[in-house]
Design a protein around this motif. Structure first.
Motif, PDB file in Angstrom:
ATOM      1  N   MET A 188       0.835  -1.199   0.000  1.00  0.00           N
ATOM      2  CA  MET A 188       0.000   0.000   0.000  1.00  0.00           C
ATOM      3  C   MET A 188       0.871   1.251   0.000  1.00  0.00           C
ATOM      4  O   MET A 188       0.594   2.211  -0.733  1.00  0.00           O
ATOM      5  CB  MET A 188      -0.920   0.007   1.225  1.00  0.00           C
ATOM      6  N   GLU A 189       1.933   1.257   0.794  1.00  0.00           N
ATOM      7  CA  GLU A 189       2.807   2.432   0.826  1.00  0.00           C
ATOM      8  C   GLU A 189       3.509   2.631  -0.511  1.00  0.00           C
ATOM      9  O   GLU A 189       3.640   3.764  -0.987  1.00  0.00           O
ATOM     10  CB  GLU A 189       3.850   2.319   1.932  1.00  0.00           C
ATOM     11  N   VAL A 190       3.958   1.550  -1.131  1.00  0.00           N
ATOM     12  CA  VAL A 190       4.594   1.660  -2.447  1.00  0.00           C
ATOM     13  C   VAL A 190       3.612   2.252  -3.447  1.00  0.00           C
ATOM     14  O   VAL A 190       3.958   3.158  -4.211  1.00  0.00           O
ATOM     15  CB  VAL A 190       5.115   0.277  -2.916  1.00  0.00           C
ATOM     16  N   MET A 191       2.369   1.771  -3.435  1.00  0.00           N
ATOM     17  CA  MET A 191       1.355   2.279  -4.355  1.00  0.00           C
ATOM     18  C   MET A 191       1.072   3.761  -4.095  1.00  0.00           C
ATOM     19  O   MET A 191       0.995   4.561  -5.024  1.00  0.00           O
ATOM     20  CB  MET A 191       0.063   1.477  -4.218  1.00  0.00           C
ATOM     21  N   MET A 192       0.952   4.148  -2.826  1.00  0.00           N
ATOM     22  CA  MET A 192       0.685   5.549  -2.493  1.00  0.00           C
ATOM     23  C   MET A 192       1.852   6.444  -2.911  1.00  0.00           C
ATOM     24  O   MET A 192       1.643   7.565  -3.375  1.00  0.00           O
ATOM     25  CB  MET A 192       0.407   5.696  -0.991  1.00  0.00           C
ATOM     26  N   ASN A 193       3.080   5.956  -2.756  1.00  0.00           N
ATOM     27  CA  ASN A 193       4.242   6.723  -3.209  1.00  0.00           C
ATOM     28  C   ASN A 193       4.206   6.931  -4.721  1.00  0.00           C
ATOM     29  O   ASN A 193       4.504   8.016  -5.213  1.00  0.00           O
ATOM     30  CB  ASN A 193       5.541   6.039  -2.801  1.00  0.00           C
ATOM     31  N   ARG A 194       3.839   5.897  -5.448  1.00  0.00           N
ATOM     32  CA  ARG A 194       3.752   6.018  -6.908  1.00  0.00           C
ATOM     33  C   ARG A 194       2.661   7.007  -7.310  1.00  0.00           C
ATOM     34  O   ARG A 194       2.851   7.828  -8.202  1.00  0.00           O
ATOM     35  CB  ARG A 194       3.503   4.651  -7.538  1.00  0.00           C
TER      36      ARG A 194
ATOM     37  N   ALA B 134       1.047  12.284  -9.284  1.00  0.00           N
ATOM     38  CA  ALA B 134       0.308  13.528  -9.040  1.00  0.00           C
ATOM     39  C   ALA B 134       1.258  14.719  -9.023  1.00  0.00           C
ATOM     40  O   ALA B 134       0.976  15.761  -9.622  1.00  0.00           O
ATOM     41  CB  ALA B 134      -0.454  13.434  -7.720  1.00  0.00           C
ATOM     42  N   PHE B 135       2.386  14.587  -8.355  1.00  0.00           N
ATOM     43  CA  PHE B 135       3.367  15.670  -8.303  1.00  0.00           C
ATOM     44  C   PHE B 135       3.884  15.994  -9.699  1.00  0.00           C
ATOM     45  O   PHE B 135       4.019  17.157 -10.068  1.00  0.00           O
ATOM     46  CB  PHE B 135       4.536  15.282  -7.387  1.00  0.00           C
ATOM     47  N   GLY B 136       4.153  14.954 -10.491  1.00  0.00           N
ATOM     48  CA  GLY B 136       4.612  15.162 -11.869  1.00  0.00           C
ATOM     49  C   GLY B 136       3.566  15.887 -12.697  1.00  0.00           C
ATOM     50  O   GLY B 136       3.875  16.787 -13.479  1.00  0.00           O
TER      51      GLY B 136
END
Length: 117
Positions: free
Chosen positions: A80-86, A91-93
């Motif tokens: 879940m954390e890996v997915m949220m980081n992606r 979103a930032f990009g």
């Protein structure tokens, strides 16, 4: 590695020195994100001749007197954390691209206004 167990944070006997054993004990918080248990890894020294003596490691594991408690896997929380980081990076990009496009459009409009005046 000789043995891995999960303990409660107050189970200090599980991390004490075991007399007569040439080993290191590693402790970290568990489960990932909640940290209400401790994950303990017991490692024993093996000869540095390239050969691993599985029988010696099994015997060392049997000599460690701690069994630990039931534990839950942290794999779902890590995924879940890996997915949220992606998602955050995407979103930032996207926001960065919108801002850059806005700056470029603004610069072009300012140039056109200067030319027409």
């Amino acid at each position: 590695m000789a043995k891995c167990i999960v303990i409660t944070p107050d189970d200090i006997d599980a991390v004490k020195i075991i007399p007569g054993q040439d080993m290191v004990t590693l402790v970290t918080c568990h489960p990932y994100g909640n940290n209400y248990q401790r994950y303990v890894v017991y490692c024993t020294r093996v000869q540095d001749d390239g050969a691993t003596d599985g029988k010696a490691l099994t015997q060392a594991a049997q000599e460690i007197p701690f069994d630990g408690i039931d534990y839950e896997s942290s794999s779902e929380q890590i995924q879940m954390e890996v997915m949220m980081n992606r998602i955050g990076l995407i979103a930032f990009g996207g926001i960065a691209l919108i801002l850059i496009a806005g700056l470029i459009i603004g610069a072009v409009r300012r140039k056109k206004r200067k030319k027409s005046s």
